[in-house]
Design a protein around this motif. Structure first.
Motif, PDB file in Angstrom:
ATOM      1  N   HIS A  77      30.711  31.454 -16.708  1.00 42.55           N
ATOM      2  CA  HIS A  77      29.858  32.145 -17.720  1.00 42.55           C
ATOM      3  C   HIS A  77      28.488  32.162 -17.293  1.00 42.55           C
ATOM      4  O   HIS A  77      27.967  31.330 -16.758  1.00 42.55           O
ATOM      5  CB  HIS A  77      30.094  31.002 -18.761  1.00 42.55           C
ATOM      6  N   VAL A  78      28.335  33.535 -17.406  1.00 46.61           N
ATOM      7  CA  VAL A  78      26.767  34.155 -16.859  1.00 46.61           C
ATOM      8  C   VAL A  78      25.940  34.189 -18.215  1.00 46.61           C
ATOM      9  O   VAL A  78      26.635  35.168 -18.937  1.00 46.61           O
ATOM     10  CB  VAL A  78      26.779  35.007 -15.844  1.00 46.61           C
ATOM     11  N   GLY A  79      24.820  33.787 -18.441  1.00 47.88           N
ATOM     12  CA  GLY A  79      23.851  33.958 -19.313  1.00 47.88           C
ATOM     13  C   GLY A  79      22.613  34.439 -19.013  1.00 47.88           C
ATOM     14  O   GLY A  79      22.321  34.333 -18.045  1.00 47.88           O
ATOM     15  N   CYS A  80      21.862  34.906 -19.754  1.00 42.28           N
ATOM     16  CA  CYS A  80      20.498  35.340 -19.515  1.00 42.28           C
ATOM     17  C   CYS A  80      19.567  35.541 -20.874  1.00 42.28           C
ATOM     18  O   CYS A  80      20.261  35.746 -21.902  1.00 42.28           O
ATOM     19  CB  CYS A  80      20.351  36.601 -18.482  1.00 42.28           C
ATOM     20  N   GLU A  81      18.357  35.569 -20.789  1.00 41.87           N
ATOM     21  CA  GLU A  81      17.531  35.847 -21.798  1.00 41.87           C
ATOM     22  C   GLU A  81      17.305  37.432 -21.808  1.00 41.87           C
ATOM     23  O   GLU A  81      16.762  37.865 -22.698  1.00 41.87           O
ATOM     24  CB  GLU A  81      16.390  34.936 -21.873  1.00 41.87           C
ATOM     25  N   TYR A  82      17.192  37.926 -20.474  1.00 37.69           N
ATOM     26  CA  TYR A  82      16.911  39.389 -20.330  1.00 37.69           C
ATOM     27  C   TYR A  82      17.490  39.808 -19.218  1.00 37.69           C
ATOM     28  O   TYR A  82      17.886  38.959 -18.108  1.00 37.69           O
ATOM     29  CB  TYR A  82      15.322  39.737 -20.165  1.00 37.69           C
ATOM     30  N   LEU A  83      17.740  40.984 -18.957  1.00 36.99           N
ATOM     31  CA  LEU A  83      18.457  41.466 -17.701  1.00 36.99           C
ATOM     32  C   LEU A  83      17.784  41.232 -16.687  1.00 36.99           C
ATOM     33  O   LEU A  83      16.603  41.428 -16.286  1.00 36.99           O
ATOM     34  CB  LEU A  83      18.719  43.094 -17.888  1.00 36.99           C
ATOM     35  N   GLY A  84      18.541  40.780 -15.449  1.00 39.22           N
ATOM     36  CA  GLY A  84      17.844  40.350 -14.169  1.00 39.22           C
ATOM     37  C   GLY A  84      16.905  39.066 -14.222  1.00 39.22           C
ATOM     38  O   GLY A  84      16.426  38.873 -13.388  1.00 39.22           O
ATOM     39  N   GLU A  85      17.237  38.487 -15.264  1.00 42.55           N
ATOM     40  CA  GLU A  85      16.438  37.050 -15.305  1.00 42.55           C
ATOM     41  C   GLU A  85      16.935  35.863 -14.124  1.00 42.55           C
ATOM     42  O   GLU A  85      18.217  35.778 -13.983  1.00 42.55           O
ATOM     43  CB  GLU A  85      16.833  36.149 -16.409  1.00 42.55           C
ATOM     44  N   LEU A  86      16.009  35.437 -13.383  1.00 41.49           N
ATOM     45  CA  LEU A  86      16.118  34.382 -12.481  1.00 41.49           C
ATOM     46  C   LEU A  86      15.822  33.033 -12.863  1.00 41.49           C
ATOM     47  O   LEU A  86      14.872  33.123 -13.785  1.00 41.49           O
ATOM     48  CB  LEU A  86      15.652  34.719 -11.223  1.00 41.49           C
ATOM     49  N   VAL A  87      16.589  32.070 -12.792  1.00 40.50           N
ATOM     50  CA  VAL A  87      16.270  30.615 -13.194  1.00 40.50           C
ATOM     51  C   VAL A  87      16.257  29.456 -12.154  1.00 40.50           C
ATOM     52  O   VAL A  87      16.889  29.955 -11.143  1.00 40.50           O
ATOM     53  CB  VAL A  87      17.259  30.090 -14.341  1.00 40.50           C
ATOM     54  N   SER A  88      15.609  28.428 -12.176  1.00 47.07           N
ATOM     55  CA  SER A  88      15.573  27.287 -11.319  1.00 47.07           C
ATOM     56  C   SER A  88      16.987  26.805 -11.554  1.00 47.07           C
ATOM     57  O   SER A  88      17.405  26.747 -12.271  1.00 47.07           O
ATOM     58  CB  SER A  88      14.496  26.435 -11.405  1.00 47.07           C
ATOM     59  N   TYR A  89      17.112  25.843 -10.550  1.00 49.08           N
ATOM     60  CA  TYR A  89      18.519  24.871 -10.906  1.00 49.08           C
ATOM     61  C   TYR A  89      18.221  24.244 -12.109  1.00 49.08           C
ATOM     62  O   TYR A  89      19.228  23.842 -12.927  1.00 49.08           O
ATOM     63  CB  TYR A  89      18.412  24.075  -9.611  1.00 49.08           C
ATOM     64  N   ASN A  90      17.262  23.344 -12.372  1.00 49.01           N
ATOM     65  CA  ASN A  90      17.146  22.536 -13.183  1.00 49.01           C
ATOM     66  C   ASN A  90      16.916  23.179 -14.659  1.00 49.01           C
ATOM     67  O   ASN A  90      17.858  22.733 -15.637  1.00 49.01           O
ATOM     68  CB  ASN A  90      15.483  21.853 -13.459  1.00 49.01           C
ATOM     69  N   SER A  91      16.541  24.608 -14.745  1.00 50.48           N
ATOM     70  CA  SER A  91      16.753  25.451 -16.115  1.00 50.48           C
ATOM     71  C   SER A  91      18.062  25.550 -16.140  1.00 50.48           C
ATOM     72  O   SER A  91      18.663  25.511 -17.378  1.00 50.48           O
ATOM     73  CB  SER A  91      15.955  26.683 -15.697  1.00 50.48           C
ATOM     74  N   ASN A  92      18.894  26.094 -15.208  1.00 45.05           N
ATOM     75  CA  ASN A  92      20.236  26.096 -15.222  1.00 45.05           C
ATOM     76  C   ASN A  92      20.978  24.992 -15.715  1.00 45.05           C
ATOM     77  O   ASN A  92      21.887  25.230 -16.627  1.00 45.05           O
ATOM     78  CB  ASN A  92      20.891  26.791 -14.089  1.00 45.05           C
ATOM     79  N   ALA A  93      20.689  23.913 -15.383  1.00 42.11           N
ATOM     80  CA  ALA A  93      21.235  22.694 -15.677  1.00 42.11           C
ATOM     81  C   ALA A  93      21.138  22.291 -17.070  1.00 42.11           C
ATOM     82  O   ALA A  93      22.041  21.915 -17.840  1.00 42.11           O
ATOM     83  CB  ALA A  93      20.860  21.451 -14.745  1.00 42.11           C
ATOM     84  N   GLN A  94      19.902  22.443 -17.556  1.00 39.71           N
ATOM     85  CA  GLN A  94      19.516  22.387 -18.901  1.00 39.71           C
ATOM     86  C   GLN A  94      20.272  23.233 -19.686  1.00 39.71           C
ATOM     87  O   GLN A  94      20.696  23.052 -20.606  1.00 39.71           O
ATOM     88  CB  GLN A  94      17.989  22.539 -18.962  1.00 39.71           C
ATOM     89  N   ARG A  95      20.363  24.617 -19.612  1.00 35.43           N
ATOM     90  CA  ARG A  95      20.911  25.465 -20.224  1.00 35.43           C
ATOM     91  C   ARG A  95      22.502  25.230 -20.408  1.00 35.43           C
ATOM     92  O   ARG A  95      23.096  25.393 -21.343  1.00 35.43           O
ATOM     93  CB  ARG A  95      20.722  27.019 -19.782  1.00 35.43           C
ATOM     94  N   CYS A  96      22.983  24.828 -19.175  1.00 34.48           N
ATOM     95  CA  CYS A  96      24.684  24.444 -19.459  1.00 34.48           C
ATOM     96  C   CYS A  96      25.008  23.157 -20.136  1.00 34.48           C
ATOM     97  O   CYS A  96      25.725  23.249 -20.842  1.00 34.48           O
ATOM     98  CB  CYS A  96      25.103  24.270 -17.998  1.00 34.48           C
ATOM     99  N   SER A  97      23.885  22.317 -20.299  1.00 35.12           N
ATOM    100  CA  SER A  97      23.931  21.040 -21.032  1.00 35.12           C
ATOM    101  C   SER A  97      23.838  21.392 -22.280  1.00 35.12           C
ATOM    102  O   SER A  97      24.311  20.554 -23.180  1.00 35.12           O
ATOM    103  CB  SER A  97      22.947  20.022 -20.557  1.00 35.12           C
ATOM    104  N   ASN A  98      23.217  22.516 -22.839  1.00 33.79           N
ATOM    105  CA  ASN A  98      23.005  22.832 -24.171  1.00 33.79           C
ATOM    106  C   ASN A  98      24.146  23.705 -24.760  1.00 33.79           C
ATOM    107  O   ASN A  98      24.375  23.740 -26.026  1.00 33.79           O
ATOM    108  CB  ASN A  98      21.701  23.684 -24.455  1.00 33.79           C
ATOM    109  N   ILE A  99      25.144  24.010 -23.819  1.00 35.84           N
ATOM    110  CA  ILE A  99      26.342  24.514 -24.201  1.00 35.84           C
ATOM    111  C   ILE A  99      27.431  23.471 -24.287  1.00 35.84           C
ATOM    112  O   ILE A  99      27.738  22.924 -23.098  1.00 35.84           O
ATOM    113  CB  ILE A  99      26.659  25.817 -23.292  1.00 35.84           C
ATOM    114  N   ALA A 100      28.251  23.324 -25.462  1.00 40.60           N
ATOM    115  CA  ALA A 100      29.098  22.417 -25.695  1.00 40.60           C
ATOM    116  C   ALA A 100      30.229  22.664 -24.531  1.00 40.60           C
ATOM    117  O   ALA A 100      30.875  23.610 -24.667  1.00 40.60           O
ATOM    118  CB  ALA A 100      29.798  22.469 -27.095  1.00 40.60           C
TER     119      ALA A 100
END
Length: 134
Positions: A77-100
């Motif tokens: 599942h690919v998500g973003c706040e804006y087209l072409g957004e890049l995230v760090s590993y920790n931000s990615n892990a945090q966002r995944c943990s926020n999705i049930a």
């Protein structure tokens, strides 16, 4: 002080500073150290055959979470706040943990044939950082 989307992102590329006036930040190439500890594997575009090691604290890949499809738990599942957004590993892990039910994908065995709205708007290119996934 931030408000709205900019509070949730690692980087901002374009900011509207006044009506019709925009500021674009263009990241300078090759200014980060090439050697780092505890690198994370990222894969490029629509194939996990194109892999590289990335600095986990740098925003170098698109948000990607697995575990949302019970029939195919490796489907990305690919998500973003804006087209072409890049995230760090920790931000990615945090966002995944926020999705049930979601977790950070294991880059060694993911189904990359799925695509969220953020990556479907661009062509898949293994040489483009915005198409790299954690």
């Amino acid at each position: 002080e931030c408000c709205s989307v900019e509070c949730r992102v690692d980087t901002i590329r374009v900011v509207q500073v006044a009506p019709g006036v925009f500021y674009e930040y263009i990241r300078r190439p090759c200014v980060q150290l090439a050697f780092f500890e505890a690198g994370k594997k990222i894969f490029g575009g629509s194939s996990n055959n194109y892999n590289m090691c990335a600095h986990p604290k740098m925003p170098v890949a698109t948000e990607s979470c697995c575990g949302l499809n019970t029939n195919n738990p490796t489907k990305v599942h690919v998500g973003c706040e804006y087209l072409g957004e890049l995230v760090s590993y920790n931000s990615n892990a945090q966002r995944c943990s926020n999705i049930a039910g979601a977790n950070v994908c294991d880059a060694s065995g993911v189904d990359t044939n799925s695509c969220g709205e953020c990556c479907c708007q661009v062509s898949i290119s293994n040489s483009s950082p915005k198409d790299n996934l954690f």
